[in-house]
Design a protein around this motif. Structure first.
Motif, PDB file in Angstrom:
ATOM      1  N   LEU A 147       0.826  -1.213   0.000  1.00  0.00           N
ATOM      2  CA  LEU A 147       0.000   0.000   0.000  1.00  0.00           C
ATOM      3  C   LEU A 147       0.857   1.260   0.000  1.00  0.00           C
ATOM      4  O   LEU A 147       0.589   2.222  -0.738  1.00  0.00           O
ATOM      5  N   LEU A 148       1.895   1.267   0.837  1.00  0.00           N
ATOM      6  CA  LEU A 148       2.765   2.438   0.894  1.00  0.00           C
ATOM      7  C   LEU A 148       3.533   2.613  -0.419  1.00  0.00           C
ATOM      8  O   LEU A 148       3.696   3.739  -0.918  1.00  0.00           O
ATOM      9  N   ALA A 149       3.984   1.501  -0.999  1.00  0.00           N
ATOM     10  CA  ALA A 149       4.698   1.577  -2.275  1.00  0.00           C
ATOM     11  C   ALA A 149       3.769   2.051  -3.396  1.00  0.00           C
ATOM     12  O   ALA A 149       4.161   2.850  -4.264  1.00  0.00           O
ATOM     13  N   ALA A 150       2.523   1.570  -3.367  1.00  0.00           N
ATOM     14  CA  ALA A 150       1.548   1.986  -4.383  1.00  0.00           C
ATOM     15  C   ALA A 150       1.270   3.485  -4.277  1.00  0.00           C
ATOM     16  O   ALA A 150       1.168   4.187  -5.299  1.00  0.00           O
ATOM     17  N   PHE A 151       1.146   3.992  -3.050  1.00  0.00           N
ATOM     18  CA  PHE A 151       0.907   5.421  -2.836  1.00  0.00           C
ATOM     19  C   PHE A 151       2.064   6.242  -3.409  1.00  0.00           C
ATOM     20  O   PHE A 151       1.872   7.229  -4.136  1.00  0.00           O
ATOM     21  N   LEU A 152       3.285   5.819  -3.100  1.00  0.00           N
ATOM     22  CA  LEU A 152       4.460   6.535  -3.590  1.00  0.00           C
ATOM     23  C   LEU A 152       4.504   6.526  -5.126  1.00  0.00           C
ATOM     24  O   LEU A 152       4.771   7.557  -5.769  1.00  0.00           O
ATOM     25  N   GLU A 204       1.984   6.175  -7.204  1.00  0.00           N
ATOM     26  CA  GLU A 204       0.899   6.998  -7.751  1.00  0.00           C
ATOM     27  C   GLU A 204       1.287   8.472  -7.752  1.00  0.00           C
ATOM     28  O   GLU A 204       0.993   9.211  -8.703  1.00  0.00           O
ATOM     29  N   VAL A 205       1.960   8.912  -6.685  1.00  0.00           N
ATOM     30  CA  VAL A 205       2.413  10.309  -6.626  1.00  0.00           C
ATOM     31  C   VAL A 205       3.445  10.566  -7.720  1.00  0.00           C
ATOM     32  O   VAL A 205       3.400  11.587  -8.423  1.00  0.00           O
ATOM     33  N   LEU A 206       4.388   9.635  -7.890  1.00  0.00           N
ATOM     34  CA  LEU A 206       5.404   9.785  -8.936  1.00  0.00           C
ATOM     35  C   LEU A 206       4.775   9.766 -10.324  1.00  0.00           C
ATOM     36  O   LEU A 206       5.176  10.514 -11.222  1.00  0.00           O
ATOM     37  N   LEU A 207       3.788   8.903 -10.503  1.00  0.00           N
ATOM     38  CA  LEU A 207       3.114   8.787 -11.800  1.00  0.00           C
ATOM     39  C   LEU A 207       2.441  10.094 -12.174  1.00  0.00           C
ATOM     40  O   LEU A 207       2.479  10.547 -13.316  1.00  0.00           O
ATOM     41  N   ARG A 208       1.834  10.750 -11.211  1.00  0.00           N
ATOM     42  CA  ARG A 208       1.126  12.008 -11.457  1.00  0.00           C
ATOM     43  C   ARG A 208       2.107  13.141 -11.754  1.00  0.00           C
ATOM     44  O   ARG A 208       1.907  13.944 -12.662  1.00  0.00           O
ATOM     45  N   SER A 209       3.200  13.176 -10.969  1.00  0.00           N
ATOM     46  CA  SER A 209       4.123  14.305 -11.104  1.00  0.00           C
ATOM     47  C   SER A 209       5.023  14.177 -12.326  1.00  0.00           C
ATOM     48  O   SER A 209       5.388  15.152 -12.956  1.00  0.00           O
ATOM     49  N   SER A 210       5.367  12.937 -12.693  1.00  0.00           N
ATOM     50  CA  SER A 210       6.297  12.760 -13.809  1.00  0.00           C
ATOM     51  C   SER A 210       5.614  12.602 -15.154  1.00  0.00           C
ATOM     52  O   SER A 210       6.238  12.738 -16.209  1.00  0.00           O
ATOM     53  N   ARG A 211       4.314  12.287 -15.115  1.00  0.00           N
ATOM     54  CA  ARG A 211       3.564  12.039 -16.340  1.00  0.00           C
ATOM     55  C   ARG A 211       4.176  10.885 -17.146  1.00  0.00           C
ATOM     56  O   ARG A 211       4.057  10.835 -18.367  1.00  0.00           O
ATOM     57  N   GLN A 212       4.845   9.989 -16.455  1.00  0.00           N
ATOM     58  CA  GLN A 212       5.493   8.881 -17.144  1.00  0.00           C
ATOM     59  C   GLN A 212       4.502   7.739 -17.294  1.00  0.00           C
ATOM     60  O   GLN A 212       4.260   6.999 -16.342  1.00  0.00           O
ATOM     61  N   GLN A 213       3.935   7.596 -18.433  1.00  0.00           N
ATOM     62  CA  GLN A 213       2.947   6.552 -18.689  1.00  0.00           C
ATOM     63  C   GLN A 213       3.517   5.129 -18.565  1.00  0.00           C
ATOM     64  O   GLN A 213       2.778   4.210 -18.224  1.00  0.00           O
ATOM     65  N   PRO A 214       4.822   4.911 -18.889  1.00  0.00           N
ATOM     66  CA  PRO A 214       5.344   3.547 -18.727  1.00  0.00           C
ATOM     67  C   PRO A 214       5.211   3.004 -17.305  1.00  0.00           C
ATOM     68  O   PRO A 214       5.237   1.794 -17.097  1.00  0.00           O
ATOM     69  N   LEU A 215       5.062   3.894 -16.321  1.00  0.00           N
ATOM     70  CA  LEU A 215       4.918   3.445 -14.929  1.00  0.00           C
ATOM     71  C   LEU A 215       3.499   2.979 -14.616  1.00  0.00           C
ATOM     72  O   LEU A 215       3.261   2.363 -13.587  1.00  0.00           O
ATOM     73  N   LYS A 216       2.574   3.284 -15.510  1.00  0.00           N
ATOM     74  CA  LYS A 216       1.170   2.990 -15.228  1.00  0.00           C
ATOM     75  C   LYS A 216       0.898   1.493 -15.027  1.00  0.00           C
ATOM     76  O   LYS A 216       0.220   1.112 -14.061  1.00  0.00           O
ATOM     77  N   PHE A 265     -11.317   2.549  -8.980  1.00  0.00           N
ATOM     78  CA  PHE A 265     -11.488   3.899  -9.547  1.00  0.00           C
ATOM     79  C   PHE A 265     -10.139   4.600  -9.760  1.00  0.00           C
ATOM     80  O   PHE A 265     -10.058   5.834  -9.719  1.00  0.00           O
ATOM     81  N   ARG A 266      -9.084   3.820  -9.981  1.00  0.00           N
ATOM     82  CA  ARG A 266      -7.728   4.368 -10.066  1.00  0.00           C
ATOM     83  C   ARG A 266      -7.566   5.401 -11.185  1.00  0.00           C
ATOM     84  O   ARG A 266      -6.886   6.425 -10.995  1.00  0.00           O
ATOM     85  N   ASN A 267      -8.204   5.149 -12.341  1.00  0.00           N
ATOM     86  CA  ASN A 267      -8.029   6.072 -13.468  1.00  0.00           C
ATOM     87  C   ASN A 267      -8.678   7.422 -13.204  1.00  0.00           C
ATOM     88  O   ASN A 267      -8.136   8.475 -13.567  1.00  0.00           O
ATOM     89  N   ARG A 268      -9.862   7.399 -12.583  1.00  0.00           N
ATOM     90  CA  ARG A 268     -10.522   8.678 -12.241  1.00  0.00           C
ATOM     91  C   ARG A 268      -9.721   9.423 -11.171  1.00  0.00           C
ATOM     92  O   ARG A 268      -9.593  10.648 -11.204  1.00  0.00           O
ATOM     93  N   ILE A 269      -9.216   8.664 -10.180  1.00  0.00           N
ATOM     94  CA  ILE A 269      -8.446   9.292  -9.101  1.00  0.00           C
ATOM     95  C   ILE A 269      -7.187   9.945  -9.650  1.00  0.00           C
ATOM     96  O   ILE A 269      -6.768  11.027  -9.207  1.00  0.00           O
ATOM     97  N   ARG A 270      -6.563   9.330 -10.656  1.00  0.00           N
ATOM     98  CA  ARG A 270      -5.316   9.856 -11.220  1.00  0.00           C
ATOM     99  C   ARG A 270      -5.511  11.176 -11.956  1.00  0.00           C
ATOM    100  O   ARG A 270      -4.538  11.883 -12.252  1.00  0.00           O
ATOM    101  N   ALA A 328      -7.083  14.162  -5.377  1.00  0.00           N
ATOM    102  CA  ALA A 328      -7.746  12.878  -5.143  1.00  0.00           C
ATOM    103  C   ALA A 328      -6.723  11.804  -4.799  1.00  0.00           C
ATOM    104  O   ALA A 328      -6.965  10.940  -3.940  1.00  0.00           O
ATOM    105  N   ILE A 329      -5.567  11.840  -5.490  1.00  0.00           N
ATOM    106  CA  ILE A 329      -4.504  10.872  -5.182  1.00  0.00           C
ATOM    107  C   ILE A 329      -4.040  11.038  -3.733  1.00  0.00           C
ATOM    108  O   ILE A 329      -3.910  10.058  -2.983  1.00  0.00           O
ATOM    109  N   MET A 330      -3.788  12.306  -3.355  1.00  0.00           N
ATOM    110  CA  MET A 330      -3.295  12.565  -1.997  1.00  0.00           C
ATOM    111  C   MET A 330      -4.340  12.183  -0.948  1.00  0.00           C
ATOM    112  O   MET A 330      -4.020  11.579   0.080  1.00  0.00           O
TER     113      MET A 330
END
Length: 716
Positions: free
Chosen positions: A55-60, A62-74, A129-134, A139-141
């Motif tokens: 859970l903690l790794a997933a949260f981290l 998700e934050v990186l995914l949002r800030s970096s806009r790196q789709q390969p991490l999705k 609802f991960r895609n809507r949250i992203r 919402a992510i935070m």
């Protein structure tokens, strides 16, 4: 494609398992777990750490995914969220199964269980609802922080169950500084023993979580013991089970407290040992002990006397005190507004002699200095010797060897000194002779012997020296005398034998409930003829031996037996089975201090019963066998009434009595309340016992209804 198919199967599995979890939560009361399923429940501690990390790794991520806009991490983020959801629901289900086993605190388990389930539901919703949250950083935070908060609460409650109350927050919480009662009012059990049990033992031995069937919440439950018997035995060489378990190696599974939970300090262990060795009294005060008693000497460091000291020196500058306070050196006023200071050192690895020299800025204000287990040397005593107003100095288990004691000769106010566990030698204490105010010196765990102690007493007539327990120097204590009968109720008379294993011992006794003494009380020579209700107390004496503990028991006469009994009011539900249609009141079996045995019948509403006689019986008294256990809300009846007559329809009041009520918390005891009246023939009597309707203000349950517990009805 295979990966997507796999994720779909796992996602559907999460939905099914969360649905099962929700169902089991709402129907938890009906859940019965067979032994082979319990194995899965007991794997809960093994599985719970995995979802936390995920859970903690997933949260981290998700934050990186949002800030970096790196789709390969999705894809990786999706996999982590799904794995976290699946692992969380598995851990929650295992925990639910484990919660059905006995021995857990129901309140703590309930909160932990629901928080764990909330983690599972939140993680499933997050993945769903991960895609809507992203789409929204907020919402992510919000989602991630919500999971973390629920996870923190669940973890805290889990730690409470495993390690005791406030385990997570204990390092940052204000700790109790000890008993606040003055020395003159301190009761050994209430103010020394009970706090130790509450802090170190009751986490596992309470009404909700009674490991080994042992509950320590009240004195009567403590005396009842657990499935392995009473916690202590004052006659045993090792003092019984409690001290045995405490002294086991810490990695032994039977060591108490269990490994991983807060352990007893040396002082706490010694207090328990000395209390049990002295007889484990629940009422004795500290000041009832002799002045040189080891337990009294040790207790002196926990309590302040009523004698309030006044100080003629000015208070130290608050900014100076603030500057001297560190994580490893804490300086506090002895009382609010007092110029006197108490200095405590912590962390032996961080201690340096210069930290003592820093205190010269406030040296005239230091009244108490605690240096236990610090690497203090004899050279450091030169600095301490300049703290002219010092009254209490703790140097126990330091590296002091004794040569530096001469530097303390100028401390004319010093009253208490602890040198326990140091390498000092007897002759070195001569350096303390100028200290006229010195009253107690602790030197246990040193090379001192009883012979050395005798020399010290001559040199320091006003000072008590505690050298601790030395098995080869202790005068033996006489065994407690024994009443050789289990019969407590008799019809006409009873011949009571009193024995002591030491044949040369002289046993004295009383029949009126008073304390026997060694001069005037009757000497037991032959069985005592008891022909009326009596409370017998006995104690044994022998020159050169310590007087035995007191033994006491009440014996009751019941010369008339009713032919039948009819309960008008039924006892409370949990005691109906043992009432046995009223036979428990006339079976000749007296209950003891434990209210949980079959002899006792409990009422919260008035007790009413009819007793019938085939032939008219002449009565002059009725005694109600009763239990008083204030800690369990069991009090004497508010009023007892006896009605009598030829038929149930023609009864008149024969007598009533209002038993005296306790005015403070006392250990549980049994007694008989006698209602006397003019002798008269009756064929039916009606008995009424009214419970106390509102517990007194001194009681923890003030305002609540009290119980009344009865067993034998004695007729004469």
């Amino acid at each position: 494609m295979k990966q997507l198919k796999w994720q779909e199967i796992l996602f559907n599995g999460c939905i099914a398992l969360n649905s099962l979890l929700l169902f089991l939560l709402f129907f938890d009361h009906y859940l019965r777990v067979p032994a082979y399923i319990q194995v899965l429940g007991r794997a809960h501690p093994l599985a719970l750490h995995f979802p936390i990390v995920l859970l903690l790794a997933a949260f981290l991520l998700e934050v990186l995914l949002r800030s970096s806009r790196q789709q390969p991490l999705k894809p990786l983020a999706d996999t982590l969220l799904l794995a976290a959801s699946f692992a969380t629901v598995i851990a929650a289900l295992m925990g639910l199964l484990l919660s059905k086993e006995e021995g857990y605190d129901a309140d703590a388990i309930s909160m932990h269980k629901w928080m764990g389930a909330a983690c599972s539901f939140l993680s499933l919703g997050w993945y769903t609802f991960r895609n809507r949250i992203r789409e929204h950083r907020g919402a992510i935070m919000a989602t991630g922080l919500s999971c973390c908060i629920v996870l923190l609460i669940a973890g805290h409650k889990g730690a409470t169950i495993t390690h005791g109350n406030d385990f997570l927050l204990a390092p940052v919480m204000n700790k109790d500084t000890g008993p606040s009662v003055p020395l003159e009012d301190a009761v050994i059990y209430a103010h020394l023993i009970q706090p130790i049990l509450e802090n170190k033992c009751m986490g596992c031995h309470n009404r909700n979580k009674a490991k080994g069937a042992l509950v320590m919440e009240t004195s009567q439950l403590l005396l009842k013991g657990g499935k392995n018997g009473k916690p202590w035995d004052t006659t045993a060489a090792d003092l019984g089970l409690l001290m045995q378990r405490i002294h086991l190696p810490s990695d032994n599974k039977e060591h108490m407290p269990p490994k991983g939970k807060p352990q007893l300090t040396e002082d706490e262990t010694r207090i328990l040992y000395l209390w049990i060795k002295d007889g484990a009294s629940f009422t004795k005060k500290v000041t009832d002990l002799p002045g040189n008693d080891s337990l009294r000497t040790l207790a002196a460091s926990f309590f302040k006397s009523n004698d309030t000291d006044t100080y003629d020196f000015a208070a130290a500058d608050e900014s100076v005190i603030t500057g001297l306070n560190t994580e490893y050196r804490v300086i506090t006023p002895l009382a609010q507004g007092s110029p006197a200071l108490d200095v405590n050192f912590y962390g032996a690895a961080r201690f340096k002699s210069g930290q003592l020299k820093d205190l010269e800025k406030v040296k005239n204000n230091i009244i108490s200095l605690q240096l236990s287990r610090m690497p203090v040397t004899d050279e450091d005593l030169k600095t301490i010797g300049t703290f002219s107003n010092l009254k209490t100095l703790n140097l126990s288990f330091t590296t002091v060897k004794g040569e530096g004691l001469r530097y303390l000769a100028g401390l004319q106010h010093l009253k208490q000194l602890s040198l326990s566990g140091t390498a000092i030698q007897p002759g070195q204490l001569v350096a303390l002779a100028p200290l006229k105010a010195l009253r107690t010196v602790q030197i246990w765990n040193t090379s001192f012997t009883a012979k050395d102690l005798a020399v010290l007493k001559n040199r320091f007539p006003k000072t008590a020296f505690d050298i601790g327990y030395k098995g080869d120097t202790v005068v033996a204590k006489l065994s407690t005398p024994v009443f050789k009968t289990e019969q407590r109720i008799f019809k006409n008379n009873l011949f009571l034998e009193i024995k002591n294993p030491v044949k040369s011992a002289v046993t004295r006794y009383t029949l009126d409930g008073s304390e026997p003494d060694s001069l005037t009380s009757p000497i037991y020579q032959q069985p005592v003829n008891i022909d009326k209700a009596a409370t017998v107390k006995a104690r044994s004496y022998l020159p050169g031996w310590i007087t035995s503990d007191l033994v006491a028991a009440s014996f009751y006469k019941s010369s008339i037996q009713p032919d039948s009994i009819q309960l008008i009011t039924a006892p409370e539900k949990e005691y109906q089975a043992r009432a046995q249609e009223g036979k428990a009141f006339i079976d000749g079996q007296l209950g003891k201090e434990n209210f949980g045995t079959k002899e006792w019948v409990g009422y919260k509403e008035p007790f009413e019963a009819l007793l019938f006689f085939k032939q008219a019986a002449t009565l002059s008294s009725v005694t109600f066998g009763s239990l008083v256990s204030a800690g369990s809300y069991i009090m004497p009846a508010h009023e007892l009434q006896v009605w009598g007559g030829p038929t149930p329809q023609s009864l008149k009041l024969l007598g009533r009595v209002q038993p005296s009520q306790p005015v403070a918390m006392v250990p549980a005891y049994t007694t008989g309340y006698e209602c006397r009246f003019a002798a008269q023939p009756v064929q039916v009597i009606k008995l009424i016992a009214k419970p106390v309707s509102s517990l007194p203000s001194w009681h923890a349950g003030k305002g609540q209804k009290a119980w009344v517990f009865l067993d034998e009805i004695l007729l004469n």
